[in-house]
Structure formats: structure tokens, C-alpha cells
Design an enzyme around this catalytic site. Structure first.
Site, PDB file in Angstrom:
ATOM      1  N   ASP A 711       0.872  -1.165   0.000  1.00  0.00           N
ATOM      2  CA  ASP A 711       0.000   0.000   0.000  1.00  0.00           C
ATOM      3  C   ASP A 711       0.918   1.226   0.000  1.00  0.00           C
ATOM      4  O   ASP A 711       2.121   1.119   0.268  1.00  0.00           O
ATOM      5  CB  ASP A 711      -0.918   0.002   1.225  1.00  0.00           C
TER       6      ASP A 711
HETATM    7  C1  BGC Z   1      -4.872   3.399  -0.127  1.00  0.00           C
HETATM    8  C2  BGC Z   1      -5.005   2.392  -1.249  1.00  0.00           C
HETATM    9  C3  BGC Z   1      -4.952   3.104  -2.571  1.00  0.00           C
HETATM   10  C4  BGC Z   1      -3.627   3.861  -2.655  1.00  0.00           C
HETATM   11  C5  BGC Z   1      -3.438   4.603  -3.960  1.00  0.00           C
HETATM   12  C6  BGC Z   1      -3.629   4.235  -0.300  1.00  0.00           C
HETATM   13  O1  BGC Z   1      -3.582   5.270   0.627  1.00  0.00           O
HETATM   14  O2  BGC Z   1      -4.861   2.735   1.096  1.00  0.00           O
HETATM   15  O3  BGC Z   1      -6.198   1.682  -1.115  1.00  0.00           O
HETATM   16  O4  BGC Z   1      -5.075   2.189  -3.617  1.00  0.00           O
HETATM   17  O5  BGC Z   1      -3.579   4.803  -1.601  1.00  0.00           O
HETATM   18  O6  BGC Z   1      -4.240   5.689  -4.057  1.00  0.00           O
END
Ligand code: BGC
Length: 909
Positions: A711
Site C-alpha cells: 500500500d
Molecule cells: C490506499 C489504497 C490506494 C492507494 C493509492 C492508499 O492510501 O490505502 O487503497 O489504492 O492509496 O491511491
């Protein structure tokens, strides 16, 4: 390079899906559907400020339009809307607009205080009242067990009381992202609908339902409790960085149906229709011997008939097992299969064949108490099978089968067991057959993880240097993947595991990341630059490019209709292709363990089978259209508060039966190729450095051969000794077989902008080259399957932006444009290829990000997408473009505030 925008017909289709995911909980005296010429007074500001989606990355889709409740209702001209009340609300809302900061960081909008006389007057001319209550939540924005979040505010409570006092016929529409408290329900309220957040067509969809153009067929994907049972799962402590999963496998209905039946307001799987159905059991058979084979299991045939005489509708048939308590202990019910009918006309029937492989009835023994440690078992005893239309419905005769001696369906290796001892709940049954809560000690880790990792380090592929082999030759089976990877120096491999973004200049503007071919050399090897974007409620393109906003995840799972969801996401896939995006960062499938989790709206259910089925449909749909999906957040992401520091302490049994089960299904059934790990820890290990999660279970046990990303800006700790996490410990990420770190900033991969420890760990032997090669193989294997690979070239590179003619505006010195305004007219003296650089600073709070579109002569060049710099000034490479001698207008399309852009420079290439 222009992007594609929304796919034609997609929003309309999503409207039908939203209607089907709408849940009718109560409908006394046929309050709904509203009939022609009925007089209706609508209360609540959310009739206008209707929520279409949750907040954060999972909901930030720019739309060309959206729909609300009241204007959609009025436009149909079917019922007589109380215009005086409408005017009162419109006037108040225009004078009390929702503040932009409130949209992202709050769970509700301030409600209008209603006076007794206003309601009384409305009741004199309108027969029915409808109250719209709204709630939202999202990333970095959990619900709380307070008024305005899980509970009604005093103003909302007063509104309901006033309306119930003056009207005899009252309906409530819940325009919410999560389950909320329903203790306000009273006898005067005839109808309650969970309308969820239905995307840009949400307003139209709920009106379709309440006018009877669509019959609701949604069923609850979560139990609605009478009170918020906070002790076991529904609590968030902002001062704590540990969550102990004492409830073990007893999540949602597994808890309530076993221990607290009387604490349920609406049971799991429940939902009414405008018509009535009869479900008759036609046959019950066991197919094949009881083994782990997916073709051996329980087969049930039912006849479903629409026995109403006015409306068509769809029914969901649900099958639950009641397993013997054995040594392990079992929940009173466990969903093992379900199916939905097609639209049945009055009097029409359909035969549904439901099948559940035996392994869905099995349990995981993490202690050995059944005699078989680390195995999926069916303990001896009688297994009762319940068939109905919710977890409590037993309208079909109960069948059973008996097992004489415990059967091992699958023996696996112990993995992810906690090292810390704690107690978990377990049922005991008294002489009257009642369940009570008992406790037992959770078994702790017995394996030597360090030894396991050491023994399984792959063999190194001897380095050959560049032999001229390209990735496509691997795709054409002309050379092996190993021969291809052998060409990469350690320094080149390092670059490959760093994802760039957000808003990378060489991919679709405003998307979350570009990874794979992040350097010229990697691209020369034929590795494409792959573009990924959020999900799940549509494509997120920061900076304002429009896409289709579809219903939230919970509304999709409320349909219980995987065929419908597959169709929906095949359209999503087409929209991704249209916008040159190769990978969607969805579905999110974390279990609704905690009703307060702000991101529950992105996820599906408290039940892993429902999650796994719906998510597999999402993945299949997207893949059908030729692009890919990412299942996230692997695993146990149960709250946003302290997410990046939270340690989830969970038994291996609960992990395998509840928290990992949906992921297992998406991998085996949905055949997903991309996984995103969660930001939290499980039993001390960050998910990105969790060897047993990413290697032992995911790859070895489930045979996953795709790739894994972190993530965004996640922490990583020691693969054996746990400890503190850091964002640059990529060596341990690679050792765990989490292949790509998201993200290091644009053009940051080659420069190692994040100062990660890969190079140093290769040198000191903590990371083996073979482990880095293994990550590279996983990434390249995935890259071969992507649209980016098929495309074969980078989009958005050296795009030509023609100059304009006309009177000469200001000249710029040394190709440096000092920024004073959002519009910057200038005369450009040279022509050719240029690299655009920006100088900026940002004061966005915490992990907040700001975005700004850069346009040259009205054509989008790129989106600047940056995090907080604490006011410090930075320079950043933006894009390569072709420009002419002549006039340009460089436009910065953003709301000045946190982000300050001071200089744009054009460097001749
Ligand atoms: C989120 C993800 C997301 C990623 C990209 C993160 O902060 O937890 O779910 O896909 O950002 O935007």
C-alpha cells in the site's frame, strides 16, 4: 495524448445495479412503492446533498454529473411533492452549504432544525413523509460511536420524532456508507430502506426503487445489531496501536447467531421485496466422497416462485451449515453457498441449483485439538444444512449428513500464528442447548520462521549482462524468464521494485502509480511502464478527468448477485482501457469486522464467502475486458485510525477461516494477478514484510503466481524479529516476496529518492540477489499479461503542444517561467523537445495530498500531485514535451492554498 473519459452506458447500468443493491428492511402496509398522485413531504438536507460515495482514495472519482434524491423524484412527475417544504430545504441548504473540508473529514452534514409548525403544516397537505438520513466515512476517516457518526444527531432525532408525531405514514431512506444505529426505529415508521451510496446515478436509482420501477432485491451483507456491541470488535481506540481479535472466528452473524440472537435488529442476509417468494426444496444430495476436491460437495435444488400478484422481483437463496461443535467449537451458522434468481414475474418459478464443496463446511485446527494440527478438518458429528432467504429463515426442511470420524480435507503448514498468547472466545452449550461464551488460550507460533526463510531462499541466476533479450521473447516462449532476468545487474533490478507516482507524467494523468519500466534501461529490455489507478468505485484521476462513479462495495455485495457484478466490472474494464489504465487498485475485500471502520464502504461484508464471491466477480469482469484488478488490502485492515502503526493480534484459525478466506477465493476462483498488502501489522509483522502471508500462504499454499505491491508509503519491519517499521526497509519487503514498493515519487526509482536499503543489504548479505531476482520475475510475469505490454510503447511522452500565433505576450528569460497567476501567457523563443520542471512547496496536512493540472494552450500536459513538504521548496521533473517557437498559455488548474507553485522551467533535451 487525450484520455477517454467515461464509457457510454456504464452509468446507466450502474443505476440498475444500485437499485438491486438497495435493501428494503421494513415496509408495513405497503408504504412503498409510492403510488401515482400520492402526496409526499420529503425531510432532511440529504434529499439535496445526497451522498454518492464514501471518501478518500476509494471514492475520489470526478464525475460529469451526479443525481440527488429530491430532484430525481420531482423529475418523474409521479407523486405530488410538497413544494413548500422543498423550498424551505433548498433555501436553507443554499444558505448553509457543505464546506469542502466537511466533505472529506466528516461523517455527516449539519441538519436543518425543523419546527413543529413546519412539520404540522406539511402533514396537512401531504399524506406520506420520507426522511433522508445521510452518513459517510472513508480513508483516514473512521466512524465513531458518537452522535453524527454511528448515532443520530439530536437534530436528526428530533426530526424523526416531529415527523412521526404529525404524520401517520413515515418512511426513512438511509443514504449511508456503513451500517448505523437503528435504535430510533419506532412503530410509526412504516418503511426503512438502506439506499447506501449508489454512485453518480444513486439519486435516480433510489427513486426507481421507491416508485416501483425497480423492485428492491438487496439482502444485508452485515448484521444490524440492536446496540453497538463494542467489547469485541466495534471499538476504535485512538491511543492504542494494538487490536486483539478476541472474537476469533465469531465475527458478525457468526457471533450474534451463536451467542446473542436477542441482540439482533435485522439478521444477516435479510431484505424484503415488493412481492413474496416461496422457496421449496426439491432435492438434497451429497456429490462424491468427502474430500477436498472442488467438485465434491453438497448439492441442493430449490424451486423459487414469485407468489405475489403485482410486482416482479428477484430472490436470494442462502444455504448455511450448522456444524457439530466437536473439539474446535463452531458458530451456529456458516454461509456455504447462495444464488439469486433472475427477475421473476408474478407466478413465475425458477429452479436454482446450489452447490457447496465440502471444504466450505470445514474448519481450521490451529491447536491440534481435533487430532490434526494445521489442517482443514470436518470433525465427526452431524452437519445440518439450512436453506432460506436469510440466516434465520428455515422455510425449507433441514437436511443433514453424518461424519463418523474426523476427516482431514487438507494438511498445510503452520503459518502466521501469533507469538503472543491471548484468550479467544469459544462456545459452550448448557443442558438446555443454549450457547454461552467460554474462553480458550490461542495457540502460539511453534515453527522456526528464520529457518523456514533461510531454507527456502531461491537459487541465484548467474548474471550474464545484457544479451539483447527482450521481455517479448519470454512471452513468445523463445527464451526462459530466467535467461531474461539473468541480464539484469543488481542495480537495474533494484529500480524495478520501486513504483513511481502519483500522477506520473508518462501515464494517464492523475493516476496512483506507474511501475515496471520506470527507467530507460528497463524499457529497453521491453518492460512496459504500467499504469494503475484507484478503485473501487470508479477510476480516480486526480486533477479532474471524468469517469463513472459506481455504487459502493457494500451496495454491490448487497445485490448478492455475482453475475451482475461481473457485468458491471466488465464495463469498468472497458472504461479503464479507454483511459489507458492497465490495472485497477480494487477490489478491497477486508472483512467488516468493525462496524466503525471508515473504509467498510469499499469492502463487502462480514462474511468471507460473500466477499470472495463478489470480489471474484469484480476480477473476472475486469479481466474479461483485457485489463487487470488488484485485490487489497492483504490483510486485516480493520480500521483507519492508527492504521499504519496498528498491530492486529489474530489466531491462525481466524486468519484462515475469516480474514484470508476471501483473498484465497479471489486468487483461486477469480484468478487475480495483482495483490496489494495492507499498511497494518499482523501478529507483529507489517504485511509488506510478512513472509508467511506473502510467501508461505499466498504463493506456496495457494499457488499464486502474480505480483504483490505494498500500500502507499507503507512501513516494513524485520522479517524475523519484527520491531519498528520504516519506509525504506525494502530489503525485508523483497525477502517476504512483496515485490513492489508504492511509491517513491516520479523519477525517484532510478535515483533511489527514498534512500531505501536494497543496495546496502545486497552488499552486506542481508538480501540475496536471488531474492531480488525472484521479485523481478514476479513483476515481469505480471507485466507480460498487461495491456501496457501489448501496447508496446509509452503514452504521454514527447507529446507535441503546438504554439499559437497572435500579439506577442511577455518573453521568458532562460526558459524559466516565474509563476504569479493561474494563467501565464508567454512567448517561447526556441523549439524542440523539452523537459518541464516545477518548483513548489506544500503545506497539506499529514499524509494529505494536493493536485494541480498543468495545461499548455488548453491541453493537459500532466498533473502535479504532491504530499506535504512542510512549506519547504522542492523541484520536480514533470514531463517531456515537444514545443514550438510562439505563444503559449501555461495554465495551472487548481485551487491555490496548500500547494504553492513558484517556477516552471523548460530544459532543452
Ligand atoms: C490506499 C489504497 C490506494 C492507494 C493509492 C492508499 O492510501 O490505502 O487503497 O489504492 O492509496 O491511491
Amino acid at each position: 495524448m487525450k484520455t477517454g473519459g467515461p464509457l457510454k452506458g456504464f452509468a446507466e447500468f450502474s443505476r440498475a445495479v444500485a437499485a438491486q443493491g438497495t435493501i428494503l428492511l421494513k415496509n408495513d402496509n405497503n408504504f412503498l412503492p409510492l403510488q401515482k398522485q400520492e402526496t409526499v413531504a420529503v425531510f432532511g438536507r440529504c434529499q439535496l446533498d445526497y451522498y454518492n460515495c464514501g471518501t478518500g482514495s476509494g471514492g475520489s472519482v470526478t464525475v460529469m454529473y451526479s443525481t440527488d434524491f429530491i430532484n430525481s423524484l420531482k423529475s418523474r412527475n409521479k407523486v405530488i411533492v410538497n413544494e413548500t417544504l422543498y423550498d424551505i430545504y433548498t433555501d436553507w441548504v443554499s444558505k448553509n452549504p457543505v464546506q469542502p473540508s466537511n466533505i472529506v473529514k466528516s461523517t455527516h452534514y449539519e441538519e436543518m432544525e425543523i419546527t413543529d409548525s413546519c412539520v404540522k403544516e406539511a402533514a396537512q397537505v401531504s399524506e406520506k413523509a420520507i426522511i433522508v438520513i445521510g452518513r459517510t466515512a472513508g480513508e483516514d476517516n473512521d466512524n465513531t460511536n458518537t452522535k453524527g457518526s454511528f448515532f443520530l444527531t439530536d437534530t436528526e432525532k428530533n426530526l424523526i420524532e416531529q415527523v412521526c408525531k404529525h404524520f401517520d405514514k413515515v418512511g426513512v431512506i438511509l443514504n449511508v456508507s456503513n451500517i448505523m444505529d437503528m435504535s430510533w426505529e419506532n412503530k410509526k415508521i412504516s418503511s426503512i430502506v438502506y439506499a447506501w451510496h449508489g454512485g453518480m446515478e444513486g439519486g435516480n436509482a433510489i427513486v426507481d426503487v421507491i416508485l416501483g420501477n425497480a423492485t428492491p432485491s438487496g439482502k444485508l451483507p452485515d448484521t444490524i445489531p440492536i446496540i453497538l456491541e463494542s467489547s469485541l470488535s466495534n471499538h476504535i481506540d485512538k491511543n492504542s496501536t494494538e487490536f486483539i481479535y478476541e472474537d476469533d472466528i465469531y465475527v458478525g452473524y457468526r457471533y450474534y447467531e451463536t451467542f446473542a440472537k436477542d441482540k439482533v435488529k435485522y439478521p444477516f442476509g435479510f431484505g424484503l421485496s415488493y412481492t413474496k417468494f416461496k422457496i421449496e426444496l426439491l432435492s438434497f444430495n451429497l456429490i462424491g466422497p468427502i474430500t477436498n476436491s472442488k467438485s465434491n460437495g453438497i448439492e441442493i435444488k430449490v424451486l423459487v416462485t414469485n407468489i405475489g400478484n403485482r410486482y416482479n422481483g428477484k430472490e436470494v437463496v442462502q444455504v448455511y451449515v450448522e456444524a457439530p461443535q466437536g473439539q474446535l467449537g463452531q458458530p451456529a451458522r456458516k454461509l456455504i453457498t447462495f444464488a439469486k434468481t433472475h427477475l421473476l414475474n408474478q407466478g413465475e418459478s425458477e429452479i436454482l441449483t446450489l452447490f457447496s464443496p465440502f471444504f466450505r463446511s470445514a474448519s481450521f485446527d490451529d491447536s491440534g485439538i481435533s487430532g490434526f494440527k494445521s489442517a482443514y478438518v470436518l470433525e465427526a458429528g452431524e452437519y445440518f444444512i439450512h436453506v432460506g432467504n436469510n440466516v434465520r429463515d428455515d422455510q425449507c426442511p433441514v437436511n443433514s449428513f453424518k461424519i463418523n470420524n474426523t476427516i482431514v480435507l487438507k494438511q498445510v503448514e503452520e503459518a502466521m500464528a501469533p507469538s503472543m498468547s491471548f484468550k479467544r472466545i469459544k462456545p459452550v452449550i448448557d443442558s438446555a442447548g443454549r450457547f454461552h461464551i467460554d474462553h480458550e488460550t490461542v495457540p502460539t507460533q511453534t515453527i522456526d520462521l528464520a529457518q523456514r526463510i533461510e531454507e527456502r531462499i531461491p537459487n541465484e541466476i548467474p548474471y550474464t549482462g545484457d544479451q539483447g533479450y527482450k521481455l517479448k521473447q519470454v512471452g513468445h516462449n523463445q527464451i526462459s524468464m530466467e535467461k531474461f532476468i539473468a541480464q539484469f545487474s543488481p542495480a537495474e533490478l533494484e529500480i524495478l521494485v520501486r513504483g513511481e507516482g502519483a500522477s506520473h507524467p508518462n501515464v494517464t494523468p492523475g493516476t496512483a502509480s506507474a511501475f515496471g519500466g520506470v527507467s530507460k534501461k528497463l524499457r529497453e529490455f521491453g518492460i512496459p511502464l504500467i499504469c494503475c489507478a484507484d478503485g473501487p468505485s470508479g477510476i480516480r484521476m486526480e486533477g479532474g478527468l471524468a469517469a463513472t462513479l459506481i455504487p459502493i462495495g457494500t451496495q454491490l455485495s448487497s445485490t448478492w448477485d455475482y453475475n451482475l457484478i461481473e457485468m458491471l466490472y466488465s464495463m469498468e474494464g472497458k472504461e479503464l482501457i479507454k483511459n489507458n489504465i492497465d490495472l485497477l487498485l480494487a477490489p478491497g475485500i477486508n472483512i467488516h469486522h468493525n462496524l466503525l471502520n471508515g473504509r467498510n464502504f469499499e469492502y463487502y461484508s462480514e462474511d468471507p464467502l460473500l466477499c470472495g464471491k463478489i470480489a471474484s466477480a469484480v476480477v473476472k469482469g475486469i479481466r474479461k475486458s483485457g485489463v487487470d484488478a488488484t485485490v487489497k488490502h492483504f490483510a486485516c485492515s480493520g480500521q483507519e485510525t492508527n492504521k499504519r502503526r496498528l498491530n492486529n493480534v489474530v489466531s491462525e484459525r481466524a486468519l484462515r477461516e475469516i480474514y484470508l478466506k476471501g483473498f484465497e477465493m479471489v486468487i483461486k476462483e477469480g484468478k487475480v494477478n495483482s495483490v496489494m498488502t495492507a499498511s497494518n501489522k499482523i501478529n507483529g509483522y507489517y504485511c509488506a514484510s510478512n513472509y508467511d502471508l506473502n510467501t508461505t500462504i499466498l504463493r506456496k499454499e495457494w499457488n499464486y503466481d502474480g505480483f504483490v505491491m505494498t500500500d502507499w508509503w507503507t512501513c516494513i519491519n524485520d522479517i524475523v524479529n519484527k520491531g519498528e517499521g520504516s519506509q525504506n526497509n525494502l530489503a525485508n519487503m523483497i525477502k517476504a516476496q512483496n515485490d513492489v514498493y508504492m511509491t517513491v515519487g516520479n523519477y525517484g526509482a532510478e535515483l533511489n529518492e527514498n534512500h531505501d536499503n536494497i543496495h546496502e543489504s545486497l552488499n552486506n548479505g542481508n538480501l540475496k540477489l536471488s531474492e531480488l531476482q525472484r521479485a523481478a520475475i514476479n513483476i515481469c510475469r505480471f507485466a507480460l499479461k498487461t495491456n501496457a505490454f501489448k501496447r508496446g510503447h509509452m503514452l504521454f511522452e514527447n507529446t507535441h503542444f503546438p504554439a499559437q500565433t497572435g500579439p506577442i505576450p511577455k518573453l521568458i528569460v532562460n526558459n524559466i517561467l516565474e509563476i504569479e497567476n493561474t494563467d501565464n501567457l508567454f512567448y517561447f523563443e526556441s523549439s524542440g523537445k523539452f523537459q518541464i520542471n516545477v518548483t513548489y512547496s506544500s503545506t497539506a496536512k499529514g499524509l494529505g495530498q494536493t493536485a494541480c493540472n498543468v495545461l499548455l494552450n488548453d491541453f493537459l500536459v500532466t498533473t502535479i500531485h504532491v504530499g506535504n513538504t512542510n512549506g519547504k521548496t522542492f523541484s520536480k521533473k514533470l514531463a517531456n514535451v515537444k514545443m514550438d517557437q510562439g505563444n503559449y498559455n501555461l495554465k495551472l488548474d487548481y485551487i491555490p492554498g496548500a500547494l504553492k507553485i513558484t517556477k516552471i522551467e523548460f530544459i532543452k533535451l
